[in-house]
Design a protein around this motif. Structure first.
Motif, PDB file in Angstrom:
ATOM      1  N   MET A  10     130.404 130.114  49.615  1.00 30.38           N
ATOM      2  CA  MET A  10     129.544 130.287  48.453  1.00 30.38           C
ATOM      3  C   MET A  10     129.501 129.014  47.611  1.00 30.38           C
ATOM      4  SD  MET A  10     128.263 133.140  48.917  1.00 30.38           S
ATOM      5  CE  MET A  10     127.338 133.120  47.389  1.00 30.38           C
ATOM      6  N   ARG A  28     127.439 124.741  40.530  1.00 32.15           N
ATOM      7  CA  ARG A  28     128.325 124.229  41.572  1.00 32.15           C
ATOM      8  C   ARG A  28     129.778 124.208  41.098  1.00 32.15           C
ATOM      9  NH1 ARG A  28     128.487 117.978  42.126  1.00 32.15           N
ATOM     10  NH2 ARG A  28     129.474 118.456  40.122  1.00 32.15           N
ATOM     11  N   ALA A  36     135.141 132.778  52.565  1.00 34.50           N
ATOM     12  CA  ALA A  36     133.886 133.248  51.973  1.00 34.50           C
ATOM     13  C   ALA A  36     133.601 132.526  50.655  1.00 34.50           C
ATOM     14  CB  ALA A  36     133.947 134.757  51.753  1.00 34.50           C
ATOM     15  N   ALA A  37     134.629 132.335  49.827  1.00 41.56           N
ATOM     16  CA  ALA A  37     134.439 131.653  48.543  1.00 41.56           C
ATOM     17  C   ALA A  37     134.038 130.200  48.759  1.00 41.56           C
ATOM     18  CB  ALA A  37     135.709 131.744  47.710  1.00 41.56           C
ATOM     19  N   ALA A  79     131.207 127.707  41.146  1.00 44.35           N
ATOM     20  CA  ALA A  79     131.523 128.173  42.487  1.00 44.35           C
ATOM     21  C   ALA A  79     132.766 127.479  43.036  1.00 44.35           C
ATOM     22  CB  ALA A  79     130.329 127.931  43.413  1.00 44.35           C
ATOM     23  N   VAL A  91     126.991 126.890  49.190  1.00 48.13           N
ATOM     24  CA  VAL A  91     125.636 127.370  48.871  1.00 48.13           C
ATOM     25  C   VAL A  91     125.209 126.874  47.495  1.00 48.13           C
ATOM     26  CG1 VAL A  91     124.278 129.438  48.377  1.00 48.13           C
ATOM     27  CG2 VAL A  91     125.783 129.383  50.366  1.00 48.13           C
ATOM     28  N   ALA A  92     126.128 126.970  46.520  1.00 47.69           N
ATOM     29  CA  ALA A  92     125.788 126.523  45.166  1.00 47.69           C
ATOM     30  C   ALA A  92     125.524 125.019  45.138  1.00 47.69           C
ATOM     31  CB  ALA A  92     126.923 126.894  44.204  1.00 47.69           C
TER      32      ALA A  92
END
Length: 479
Positions: free
Chosen positions: A82, A152, A78-79, A155, A85-86
């Motif tokens: 993300m 970024r 999950a990390a 994250a 995504v960033a």
């Protein structure tokens, strides 16, 4: 856009508190020899140093099925998502849209349009018209001042920290398996010794009763022997339950219900690793998952603070779009064509009621807390190593002393037995000497279990094992 830059000069970031310098680790540990190890052992397979194939198989099975590890690895995925995504915010967003439609006139449209549709030939059948539109657009925010790159980086650092925490979970699970395995084996050996002690005590009771029947002893002596036997028997129930607890724990760690305990043989072939050498604070801190996780948290907070400060500066957006479509109404000529759009947008915050400044102050406080957490974790890691090393050294000394006591007890047993055969000692003296020797052997087993627990704790403190291999001296022969 021309006005954005001079207006940005009117916006200032709030003053933040200076951060303290990080803790400086010592050059060497007090309890670990700094000499280079003789043989390198992979840190991710430290448990193979114990030399038990059954334990190796149990660890591998646990790593594949443990729920805590599964949860940790899911959080890592999950990390990482993300972080992706960033990073996607650095690139343009392109979207395609399309629509096709038709309309029906059923007499409910008022006004001249309704009359026109009703009067058309197609209107009699209910079809009023249709159309289509196809559009392609792109939007991009150039990261002029590095805010998106900071997001970024934050994250990515958070993902690395989550990965380090997962490594810490794996470390704890493996250590839990090894500790419970070696304790179950040690307790099983103690149970064997206890049963042998009970057998010797029963023989001693029969001998005492026979002497009392012959008038050579009294009831007080028999009662003393029976009380000693009862004290030995009282230890059996807790030992059996402790073994069951360890076996059920091993089952749960491997993803099985506790009703399926893992059998651990008493003679499991475990070889206790020697105290490590060549470990330095710098290498241990670089290896420990909790220290790495706090370092990643500091990096994430620093990048986040940088992003918050960039929110005070202008933002620029580039918009590009194009569309093609056609609209038809019954009885009316169709309309269609192509359209294009390109635009540049700039914005700068002028008044936010202190919201952006408060976020910066909060981000700076978060960074300071992360730095303090890193310092605390470093100090705790150093303390863990020193404490675990002291425990292991203490356990080594305790076992050495108990082994010497066991040797003396065995010598006394041999000497007493020889005197009995020569007619100078009674059978009761021999049985009592045998009970003392069995008690000394049990004390050695307890010391070995303590050694194993201290070794596992040292493994945890070092963050995944150590370089070098070796064994401690074997226990003396059991009586």
């Amino acid at each position: 856009m021309v006005l954005a830059l001079p207006l940005a000069a009117c916006v200032h970031a709030p003053a933040t508190e200076p951060h303290r310098a990080p803790v400086t680790p010592p050059a060497a540990f007090a309890g670990i020899d700094g000499a280079a190890p003789e043989q390198a052992v992979p840190f991710d397979h430290w448990w193979t140093l114990w030399g038990d194939p059954a334990l190796d198989a149990q660890v591998e099975r646990t790593l594949a099925a443990n729920q805590d590890i599964r949860i940790a690895m899911a959080r890592v995925r999950a990390a990482r998502a993300m972080a992706a995504v960033a990073e996607s915010a650095l690139y343009p967003t392109i979207a395609a849209n399309g629509a096709v439609w038709g309309t029906v006139a059923n007499g409910t449209i008022d006004g001249s349009l309704g009359q026109l549709l009703a009067a058309s030939p197609e209107g009699a059948s209910g079809t009023a018209g249709g159309g289509h539109v196809v559009a392609l657009g792109a939007a991009w925010e150039p990261d002029v001042f590095g805010g998106r790159h900071a997001d970024r980086d934050a994250a990515r650092a958070a993902a690395l920290g989550t990965q380090d925490m997962a490594a810490g979970v794996r470390l704890m699970v493996v250590a839990d398996v090894v500790e419970n395995w070696q304790q179950a084996a040690g307790l099983a050996r103690r149970l064997i010794l206890l049963d042998r002690s009970l057998s010797a005590a029963d023989t001693l009771i029969m001998y005492a009763r026979a002497r009392m029947a012959a008038g050579q002893s009294d009831a007080a002596t028999v009662a003393k022997v029976e009380a000693a036997r009862a004290g030995i028997a009282a230890q059996r129930g807790p030992l059996v339950e402790l073994i069951a607890i360890r076996q059920r724990r091993l089952a749960v760690l491997a993803g099985d219900p506790p009703e399926k305990p893992v059998a651990v043989p008493a003679e499991s072939g475990l070889t206790l690793p020697a105290v490590p050498t060549g470990e330095l604070p710098s290498t241990v801190l670089a290896r420990r998952p909790d220290v790495r996780a706090t370092a990643a948290a500091v990096a994430a907070r620093a990048a986040r603070l940088k992003s918050l400060k960039r929110d005070l500066l202008p933002r620029f957006n580039v918009l590009i779009g194009g569309a093609d479509g056609h609209v038809t109404l019954a009885g009316i000529p169709g309309y269609g064509g192509q359209a294009g759009l390109i635009g540049l947008q700039a914005s700068v915050p002028l008044f936010t009621a202190g919201r952006l400044h408060a976020r910066i102050v909060g981000g700076d406080a978060d960074l300071d807390a992360a730095l303090a957490m890193q310092d605390r974790t470093v100090l705790a890691a150093l303390e863990d190593v020193e404490a675990a090393t002291s425990l292991r050294h203490g356990a080594d000394q305790s076992r050495a002393q108990r082994e010497r006591a066991g040797v003396e007890s065995n010598r006394r047993l041999v000497a007493t037995d020889a005197l009995f055969r020569a007619g100078r000692k009674t059978l009761g003296d021999v049985l009592e000497a045998r009970l003392d020797a069995l008690s000394a052997a049990d004390a050695v087993e307890q010391a070995q279990i303590a050694q194993g627990s201290a070794t596992v704790q040292l493994y945890r403190a070092l963050g995944g094992g150590w370089d070098g291999a070796g064994t401690v001296s074997p226990a003396p022969a059991k009586p």
